[in-house]
Motif scaffolding. Structure first.
Motif, mmCIF file in Angstrom:
data_model
loop_
_atom_site.group_PDB
_atom_site.id
_atom_site.type_symbol
_atom_site.label_atom_id
_atom_site.label_comp_id
_atom_site.label_asym_id
_atom_site.label_seq_id
_atom_site.Cartn_x
_atom_site.Cartn_y
_atom_site.Cartn_z
ATOM 1 N N LEU A 19 -40.661 97.964 48.553
ATOM 2 C CA LEU A 19 -39.613 96.958 48.317
ATOM 3 C C LEU A 19 -38.266 97.605 48.037
ATOM 4 O O LEU A 19 -37.226 97.119 48.486
ATOM 5 N N LYS A 23 -34.558 96.631 51.475
ATOM 6 C CA LYS A 23 -33.838 95.624 50.670
ATOM 7 C C LYS A 23 -34.034 94.218 51.220
ATOM 8 O O LYS A 23 -34.128 93.262 50.465
ATOM 9 N N ALA A 26 -37.286 92.814 50.006
ATOM 10 C CA ALA A 26 -37.188 92.469 48.587
ATOM 11 C C ALA A 26 -36.423 91.159 48.404
ATOM 12 O O ALA A 26 -36.813 90.295 47.605
ATOM 13 N N LEU A 27 -35.333 91.005 49.145
ATOM 14 C CA LEU A 27 -34.550 89.780 49.064
ATOM 15 C C LEU A 27 -35.361 88.568 49.509
ATOM 16 O O LEU A 27 -35.345 87.517 48.859
ATOM 17 N N LEU A 29 -38.596 88.300 49.497
ATOM 18 C CA LEU A 29 -39.628 88.059 48.486
ATOM 19 C C LEU A 29 -39.073 87.272 47.312
ATOM 20 O O LEU A 29 -39.705 86.334 46.818
ATOM 21 N N LEU A 30 -37.870 87.622 46.848
ATOM 22 C CA LEU A 30 -37.245 86.881 45.743
ATOM 23 C C LEU A 30 -36.921 85.448 46.148
ATOM 24 O O LEU A 30 -37.100 84.510 45.360
ATOM 25 N N ILE A 31 -36.467 85.256 47.365
ATOM 26 C CA ILE A 31 -36.175 83.907 47.852
ATOM 27 C C ILE A 31 -37.448 83.072 47.914
ATOM 28 O O ILE A 31 -37.463 81.895 47.519
ATOM 29 N N LEU A 33 -40.160 83.524 46.117
ATOM 30 C CA LEU A 33 -40.560 83.271 44.733
ATOM 31 C C LEU A 33 -39.734 82.142 44.122
ATOM 32 O O LEU A 33 -40.280 81.219 43.509
ATOM 33 N N PHE A 34 -38.424 82.203 44.303
ATOM 34 C CA PHE A 34 -37.544 81.151 43.782
ATOM 35 C C PHE A 34 -37.859 79.807 44.423
ATOM 36 O O PHE A 34 -37.908 78.774 43.756
ATOM 37 N N SER A 35 -38.096 79.815 45.716
ATOM 38 C CA SER A 35 -38.419 78.586 46.439
ATOM 39 C C SER A 35 -39.723 77.962 45.938
ATOM 40 O O SER A 35 -39.810 76.752 45.739
#
Length: 107
Positions: A19, A23, A26-27, A29-31, A33-35
């Protein structure tokens, strides 16, 4: 035996290393997770609103039923025949005859 355990990569550290190297992954994955957390929050909020709506609809139905009972009761008490019967029985009233009528002339 120890050599084999050391040769196997630690999965968590490998995921973190990949990750950090990539980048965009990783981005994304964060999106994701947030979603997913947003979906859970919206679903919970929607269920609470549906529960509240059901309670309010039930309260409306109860108030509507009460109102109907009150309308029926009002109609019952306002019936002319019932009023006339109460006037005759309880108040000993009667319809005036022509002998009982008096005409008053105002100057």
């Amino acid at each position: 035996m120890n050599a084999k355990v050391q040769r196997q990569p630690n999965l968590f550290f490998e995921i973190v290393r990949v990750l950090l190297n990539n980048k965009l992954t990783a981005l994304l994955l964060l999106i994701i997770l947030f979603s997913s957390l947003s979906v859970v929050q919206v679903t919970h909020s929607t269920r609470q609103q549906l529960i509240l709506q059901d309670e309010l609809l039930q309260q409306r139905d109860e108030l509507d039923l009460q109102w109907r009972y009150l309308v029926v009761e009002e109609e019952f008490y306002s019936q002319h025949a019932r009023i006339e019967e109460i006037a005759k029985m309880q108040l000993k009233m009667k319809r005036p005859t022509s002998k009982d009528e008096q005409v008053i002339v105002l100057p």
